[in-house]
Write a protein that holds these residues in place. Structure first.
Motif, short mmCIF file in Angstrom:
data_model
loop_
_atom_site.label_atom_id
_atom_site.label_comp_id
_atom_site.label_asym_id
_atom_site.label_seq_id
_atom_site.Cartn_x
_atom_site.Cartn_y
_atom_site.Cartn_z
N ILE A 1 0.84 -1.20 0.00
CA ILE A 1 0.00 0.00 0.00
C ILE A 1 0.87 1.25 0.00
O ILE A 1 0.61 2.22 -0.73
N ILE A 2 1.93 1.25 0.80
CA ILE A 2 2.87 2.38 0.79
C ILE A 2 3.57 2.47 -0.56
O ILE A 2 3.82 3.57 -1.07
N ALA A 3 3.87 1.31 -1.15
CA ALA A 3 4.48 1.31 -2.49
C ALA A 3 3.56 1.99 -3.50
O ALA A 3 4.02 2.77 -4.36
N PHE A 4 2.27 1.72 -3.41
CA PHE A 4 1.29 2.38 -4.29
C PHE A 4 1.36 3.89 -4.12
O PHE A 4 1.38 4.65 -5.11
N TYR B 1 -1.28 0.22 -9.26
CA TYR B 1 -2.55 -0.46 -9.02
C TYR B 1 -2.32 -1.89 -8.53
O TYR B 1 -3.03 -2.39 -7.65
N LEU B 2 -1.34 -2.57 -9.13
CA LEU B 2 -1.06 -3.95 -8.74
C LEU B 2 -0.62 -4.01 -7.28
O LEU B 2 -0.99 -4.94 -6.54
N SER B 3 0.16 -3.02 -6.85
CA SER B 3 0.60 -2.97 -5.45
C SER B 3 -0.59 -2.78 -4.51
O SER B 3 -0.69 -3.45 -3.47
N LEU B 4 -1.48 -1.85 -4.86
CA LEU B 4 -2.66 -1.63 -4.02
C LEU B 4 -3.54 -2.87 -3.99
O LEU B 4 -4.13 -3.20 -2.95
N PHE B 5 -3.63 -3.56 -5.11
CA PHE B 5 -4.41 -4.80 -5.20
C PHE B 5 -3.88 -5.84 -4.21
O PHE B 5 -4.63 -6.42 -3.41
N ALA B 6 -2.56 -6.05 -4.24
CA ALA B 6 -1.95 -7.04 -3.35
C ALA B 6 -2.07 -6.62 -1.89
O ALA B 6 -2.38 -7.44 -1.01
N GLY B 7 -1.84 -5.34 -1.60
CA GLY B 7 -1.95 -4.86 -0.23
C GLY B 7 -3.36 -5.00 0.31
O GLY B 7 -3.55 -5.34 1.50
N GLY C 1 -12.19 -4.36 -5.17
CA GLY C 1 -13.14 -4.11 -6.24
C GLY C 1 -12.72 -2.92 -7.08
O GLY C 1 -12.81 -2.95 -8.32
N PHE C 2 -12.23 -1.87 -6.42
CA PHE C 2 -11.74 -0.70 -7.17
C PHE C 2 -10.52 -1.07 -8.01
O PHE C 2 -10.41 -0.67 -9.17
N ILE D 1 -13.87 -3.34 3.98
CA ILE D 1 -13.15 -2.18 3.45
C ILE D 1 -12.10 -2.63 2.44
O ILE D 1 -11.99 -2.09 1.32
N PHE D 2 -11.31 -3.61 2.83
CA PHE D 2 -10.30 -4.13 1.89
C PHE D 2 -10.95 -4.84 0.72
O PHE D 2 -10.43 -4.82 -0.41
#
Length: 738
Positions: free
Chosen positions: A18-21, A126-132, A154-155, A148-149
């Motif tokens: 998430i921080i990477a995103f 986006y891929l980083s946020l997906f994994a996080g 979904g986003f 929430i996650f």
């Protein structure tokens, strides 16, 4: 390692990606090397944290009864406080091993596969946020933070499926996925509200591990007559699984999700989206079970039927597809149906085990398909660069789905439109051109087919069939339906997988592009090799100690390595009452072996012994109208458009023309006129009364001040005279009025 340190690592698990995103979005715009370092580094760090946690708890069979938990007060709710936290129990521990490992390999693969895309930075962000988001979902200890996650994923899926937004089919697929999964999410929200109203908490361990709460929910009648609150809440929450894990009737979004880049497909099908749906269904398994204990089997029945139906439908439609990724998409739908059906007949361990093994071999197959597409596309680009024409291809596939990845340096739109590198009819003979991809893809295919004893897919699929067979022999009608339906689906799985492997790799190239295909760089092939290893071996961690077939004592061998039914003993700690495992029976094993041989033999006869040549008719097309229906996905999209989308569009158009313009606009214009006149009255009152009064007061004091200023002469004698006069006046006043 101390409990406190493990809990600290659990809190940290979701944050590196998430921080990477955030870092990529803020600082790495168009800096490919920096983007790669941040994204891969974040995922590797999460994997390190996860593995430390997993290997510290993997040896504890008591983890289910005493999970690692940490929480803090979050939202005041009147007399109580809603707490949020993290937890590691056997289910989340298993996912802490699988999810980050698969995701890290997908990240590494993506650095090469998407390396030349002009929006590479956006993709990796986006891929980083997906994994996080998936990691946050895994370690959540309550349904609200999980949700929430869940919505963050979904986003991310919406953003990544529609990543090539300049292609109409891509952004339509993104909208379709987002809207379809919202239906399931609304049911999930209703289940959350219902659960909270009955228990006052959404914490998994205060509900699903609390026998008093489970008994209360099972004993409370639901708002629907004949159902308990436990059953209805469970079904509403399972609605989220139906949407997220693409179960019938909400399965239609997942095949179109193939419009996204191939690494996204691997993430969705293996490490994130669809796995999250089954993960949540497993979380709430005690709820279904508690309802069944008081005679309300509605939840189990609905779940079993939906799973069996989905497994069969997905396998059938996969037979009629030519897009290499779309075959795998329907395969995923079918395999998820296996897991859901297992849950429906009480096979908690079997469902969780198949979910784990499926993640590895399906990630392998999707990344392998991307490798094939990449290699064929490069062969096509080579021909185009040298001025060759490609006469052997079939052009667009029947649904008009072109290549998913437009960002690999190809800038000739006409050539791209004339050739589809995802169509298996444009392949063939790739075994010699792409040997690593061929071997690893074949291993993944064998695991999907359930090749006996040597692949993970056999062990997990056999466990589902064994559980269904056990229920069937003990008079469970639902288990009987599930067993025979899954047997048919498994035969079809073996057939369409063999068809896919032979059409892609066997025989001679059917196009010049296939003839000039090349193997891909190590960043793409090394992840395939690692995933192939797990596709072969991960199933051995759940071999029962009494498993013996064809005079080979597999269970004894597993026991010698200390892994006999390890996963089963570990994961059953999630249940308030441990699952009663059926004793070993060679009959379902024989069925599993026979299914593989029969389905695989059909594929070998029709596609292996005589590989298709350029322009030759596919044998399944001889099915005529049946093939046409399967190729058109049994017309579910057309049916939904006719039953739901078109009526809603007509209603919206009618609403806009008649209600919006004919009523709402007229009302608003009238209200504007009336309120405008009222505003004018208030404007006059404000100007004449409010402002006028304040101006009058100000003028009076200003005039008094002006006149009083004349009394200030600056001469002392005048001030003494004024004081004398004032003293005389006061003396007269007191003498007269005393």
């Amino acid at each position: 390692m101390s409990k406190e340190l493990l809990l600290t690592l659990t809190w940290l698990v979701p944050f590196p990606p998430i921080i990477a995103f955030m870092l990529i979005a803020l600082f790495a715009n168009k800096h490919r090397s920096l983007t790669t370092a941040i994204a891969v580094g974040g995922m590797v760090l999460t994997t390190l944290f996860s593995f430390i946690i997993f290997f510290n708890v993997a040896g504890s069979y008591k983890l289910g009864a005493a999970p690692l938990r940490s929480q803090f007060a979050w939202i005041p709710t009147g007399s109580t406080t809603f707490n949020v936290g993290v937890a590691v129990d056997p289910l989340s521990a298993a996912f802490l091993f699988m999810v980050p490992l698969a995701a890290t390999l997908i990240f590494i693969y993506s650095t090469s596969y998407m390396g030349n895309d002009p929006r590479y930075t956006r993709f990796m962000g986006y891929l980083s946020l997906f994994a996080g988001s998936m990691m946050g979902l895994v370690v959540s200890d309550n349904l609200l933070s999980l949700f929430i996650f869940w919505e963050l994923m979904g986003f991310c899926s919406y953003s990544l499926i529609g990543f090539f937004y300049n292609k109409p089919s891509a952004y339509r697929a993104a909208v379709k996925a987002f809207m379809t999964t919202r239906i399931g999410d609304m049911l999930l929200v209703m289940g959350m509200v219902y659960l909270y109203s009955q228990t006052g908490t959404l914490n998994f361990f205060d509900t699903m591990r609390n026998e008093e709460v489970l008994h209360h929910l099972a004993a409370t009648p639901a708002v629907i007559p004949g159902m308990t609150a436990a059953s209805l809440i469970g079904l509403l929450i399972f609605g989220g699984t139906v949407g997220k894990s693409a179960q019938f009737p909400l399965h239609v979004w997942l095949p179109d999700a193939m419009e996204g880049p191939t690494p996204v497909s691997a993430m969705i099908h293996a490490a994130t989206m669809v796995s999250a749906g089954i993960f949540m269904a497993l979380r709430f398994f005690p709820l279904y079970e508690s309802a069944a204990h008081v005679g309300d089997t509605t939840a189990f029945t609905v779940i079993g039927w939906i799973g069996a139906t989905t497994a069969l439908l997905g396998a059938l439609i996969a037979v009629g597809q030519y897009d290499i990724k779309r075959v795998l998409a329907y395969s995923t739908i079918s395999q998820l149906g296996f897991m859901v059906a297992a849950i429906g007949i009480g096979g908690y361990i079997a469902a969780a085990f198949h979910l784990l093994t499926h993640a590895f071999f399906k990630a392998l197959l999707f990344l392998g398909s991307g490798s094939v597409i990449h290699g064929v596309e490069h062969g096509h680009h080579h021909l185009h660069a040298h001025g060759h024409d490609n006469h052997g291809g079939h052009g667009h596939d029947d649904h008009g789905h072109g290549h998913d990845d437009h960002g690999h340096g190809h800038d000739d739109a006409h050539a791209q439109a004339a050739f589809d590198p995802q169509d298996m009819r444009n392949m063939g003979g790739l075994w010699s051109r792409m040997p690593v991809t061929f071997v690893t893809f074949t291993i993944g295919g064998l695991a999907l087919m359930g090749a006996p004893f040597i692949t993970a897919g056999f062990w997990s699929k056999d466990e589902i069939l064994a559980h269904a067979y056990h229920g069937m022999t003990h008079g469970n009608p639902l288990a009987t339906v599930v067993f025979w339906t899954l047997c048919i689906a498994a035969v079809l799985t073996a057939f369409y997988t063999a068809r896919q492997i032979f059409m892609t790799f066997a025989g001679e190239p059917r196009t010049e592009a296939a003839a000039h295909a090349t193997e891909n760089p190590a960043a793409m092939t090394v992840p395939l090799i690692v995933l192939a290893f797990f596709a072969l071996t991960v199933g051995y961690m759940n071999i029962p100690s009494d498993f013996e077939f064809a005079y080979i004592r597999f269970g004894a061998i597993a026991k010698g390595f200390g892994i006999d039914h390890w996963f089963g003993h570990f994961i059953e700690g999630m249940l308030p009452v441990p699952e009663v495992l059926p004793k070993f029976d060679p009959t379902p094993v024989a069925f599993s072996v026979g299914i593989f041989l029969f389905g695989g033999l059909l594929g070998l006869i029709f596609y292996g012994l005589k590989p298709l040549k350029a322009g030759e008719t596919d044998p399944v097309e001889n099915l005529g109208g049946i093939f046409t229906a399967l190729n058109n996905r049994l017309y579910f999209d057309e049916l939904y458009r006719k039953l739901f989308i078109n009526p809603l569009q007509r209603f919206a158009d009618s609403y806009s023309g008649n209600v919006d313009k004919g009523f709402i606009d007229v009302f608003l214009h009238a209200a504007y006129t009336v309120l405008s006149d009222i505003a004018e009255v208030f404007k006059w009152f404000d100007k004449k009364v409010v402002t006028g009064t304040s101006d009058l007061v100000g003028n009076v004091f200003r005039r008094v001040g002006h006149e009083g200023r004349e009394l200030q002469t600056g001469q002392v004698q005048n001030y003494l005279l004024s004081a004398l006069i004032a003293a005389v006046v006061m003396m007269v006043f007191f003498l007269v009025f005393q």
